[in-house]
Design a protein around this motif. Sequence first.
Motif, short mmCIF file in Angstrom:
data_model
loop_
_atom_site.label_atom_id
_atom_site.label_comp_id
_atom_site.label_asym_id
_atom_site.label_seq_id
_atom_site.Cartn_x
_atom_site.Cartn_y
_atom_site.Cartn_z
N GLY A 134 0.87 -0.85 0.02
CA GLY A 134 0.06 -0.20 -0.17
C GLY A 134 0.78 1.61 0.28
O GLY A 134 0.27 2.17 -0.24
N ASP A 135 2.25 1.47 0.45
CA ASP A 135 2.75 2.49 0.47
C ASP A 135 3.42 2.93 -1.43
O ASP A 135 3.51 1.94 -2.25
N ASN A 140 14.57 2.40 -7.39
CA ASN A 140 15.25 1.87 -9.12
C ASN A 140 14.62 2.44 -9.96
O ASN A 140 14.35 2.33 -11.69
N ASP A 141 14.17 3.58 -10.29
CA ASP A 141 13.31 4.82 -11.69
C ASP A 141 11.62 4.36 -11.86
O ASP A 141 11.70 4.47 -12.61
N HIS A 142 11.35 3.71 -11.10
CA HIS A 142 10.04 2.89 -11.25
C HIS A 142 9.23 4.15 -10.08
O HIS A 142 9.78 3.71 -8.21
N PHE A 143 7.68 4.82 -10.00
CA PHE A 143 7.15 5.00 -9.33
C PHE A 143 5.34 4.53 -9.32
O PHE A 143 6.07 4.56 -10.13
N GLY A 144 5.49 3.92 -8.19
CA GLY A 144 4.13 3.68 -8.02
C GLY A 144 3.88 2.83 -6.52
O GLY A 144 4.01 3.12 -5.76
N THR A 145 2.76 2.29 -6.29
CA THR A 145 2.44 1.41 -5.20
C THR A 145 3.09 -0.15 -5.37
O THR A 145 2.81 -0.88 -6.26
N VAL A 146 2.78 -0.37 -4.19
CA VAL A 146 3.02 -1.88 -3.55
C VAL A 146 2.25 -2.12 -3.38
O VAL A 146 0.70 -1.93 -2.53
N ILE A 147 2.06 -3.20 -4.32
CA ILE A 147 1.34 -4.72 -3.75
C ILE A 147 1.25 -5.77 -3.33
O ILE A 147 0.07 -6.17 -3.45
N ASN A 148 2.64 -5.82 -3.66
CA ASN A 148 2.91 -8.00 -3.21
C ASN A 148 4.22 -7.55 -2.67
O ASN A 148 5.65 -7.04 -3.71
N ILE A 149 4.72 -8.45 -1.98
CA ILE A 149 6.39 -8.55 -1.02
C ILE A 149 6.07 -9.76 -0.66
O ILE A 149 5.93 -10.13 -0.07
N ASN A 150 6.94 -10.57 -1.63
CA ASN A 150 7.31 -11.74 -1.70
C ASN A 150 8.76 -11.90 -1.09
O ASN A 150 9.98 -11.23 -1.15
N LEU A 151 9.39 -13.35 -1.76
CA LEU A 151 10.57 -13.26 -0.98
C LEU A 151 11.64 -13.24 -1.88
O LEU A 151 12.89 -13.37 -1.72
N ARG A 152 11.42 -13.19 -3.16
CA ARG A 152 12.22 -13.41 -3.97
C ARG A 152 11.82 -11.76 -5.27
O ARG A 152 12.85 -11.11 -5.58
N ARG A 157 2.68 -1.70 -8.44
CA ARG A 157 1.68 -0.14 -9.50
C ARG A 157 1.94 0.31 -10.05
O ARG A 157 1.42 1.67 -9.00
N THR A 158 2.31 0.90 -11.05
CA THR A 158 2.85 2.24 -11.57
C THR A 158 1.63 2.93 -11.82
O THR A 158 0.49 2.57 -11.65
N MET A 159 1.42 4.25 -11.77
CA MET A 159 0.22 5.49 -11.74
C MET A 159 -0.52 5.15 -13.13
O MET A 159 -1.25 5.66 -13.23
N GLN A 247 -1.44 8.87 -4.33
CA GLN A 247 -1.00 9.42 -5.59
C GLN A 247 -1.73 10.49 -5.67
O GLN A 247 -1.70 11.59 -5.84
N PRO A 248 -3.14 9.83 -5.66
CA PRO A 248 -4.22 10.93 -5.85
C PRO A 248 -4.79 12.48 -5.03
O PRO A 248 -4.58 13.21 -5.50
#
Length: 306
Positions: A134-135, A140-152, A157-159, A247-248
Amino acid sequence: MNETINDAVSKLYHKLTDWVESLILLLPNLLIAIVVFLLLYTAGKLIRKGLAKPLHRFVHSRALVDLGLNIISIAFVALGLFVALSIIGLDKAVTSLLAGVGIVGLALGFAFQDIASNFVSGVLMAISKPIQIGDVIQSNDHFGTVININLRSTIIRTMQGQHVHIPNKDIYNKPIVNYSEEGKRRIDLKCGVSYGDDLEKVKRVTIEAVQTIEHILPNEGVTLFFKEFGDSSINFEIRYWVDFKKQPDYLAALSDGIMRIKKAYDENNIMIPFPIRTLDFGIKGGEKLNEQLQTVLSEKANGKHN
């Protein structure tokens, strides 16, 4: 010929007899080894089951919890196997097995170095929690919302709606900008006014306009700084803080600021000047365009008259 066959049969009989005797002597230890292995295997399952609920309650990363539970189960199975082999007297086999496991682990470590690095980074991220689902982040030059964190990998998700899979080692080892961690964000809005306007009036009107924005944080204050004498305007920057969950929220507060400042300037006769450019069409620098035009027309008129 018969004697040779008889000797071979006799040796085979004695060999089988020795094996049977050894098996009979080994049978009690074998039964004990099996019982010990089953006990340790059952203990591992019970401990895994008992720790599952508390770990899921206190650790938010499901992947990390499952990893820990699997390690516990494997550890008890390995312990049971080694103890069982020791009971039946296969100490050398245990030593060889441990050495083989070490060699295989070293070989796999070199072969899957990137995978191991991402895995370790994922475990460390699950413990330290630099980002959460949700953050809104930039990495790494990418901007968006975190939708999943796994061990790999970590998926954002970008805007524009695309999913970006970033390896955990790249996130853990490189800077991360987390826009959601503080729950607020500052907007730096740049603008300019004409040289003929009263700057004290401009400052007062601009701040009053911004203070009416929805979700603004009044405790943080609104500040305005005149920054430079521009080509056609005196430029300033106004700064204000707003609640930030996605972001909105930021874009809406930025848009409201522009609209309210424009409306306040229209009501108070404050001008946001257009850029001014002076174009020199003369052969000689500094000559005015209308003078050049009059000269050309005069020359043409004289030419026709003659």
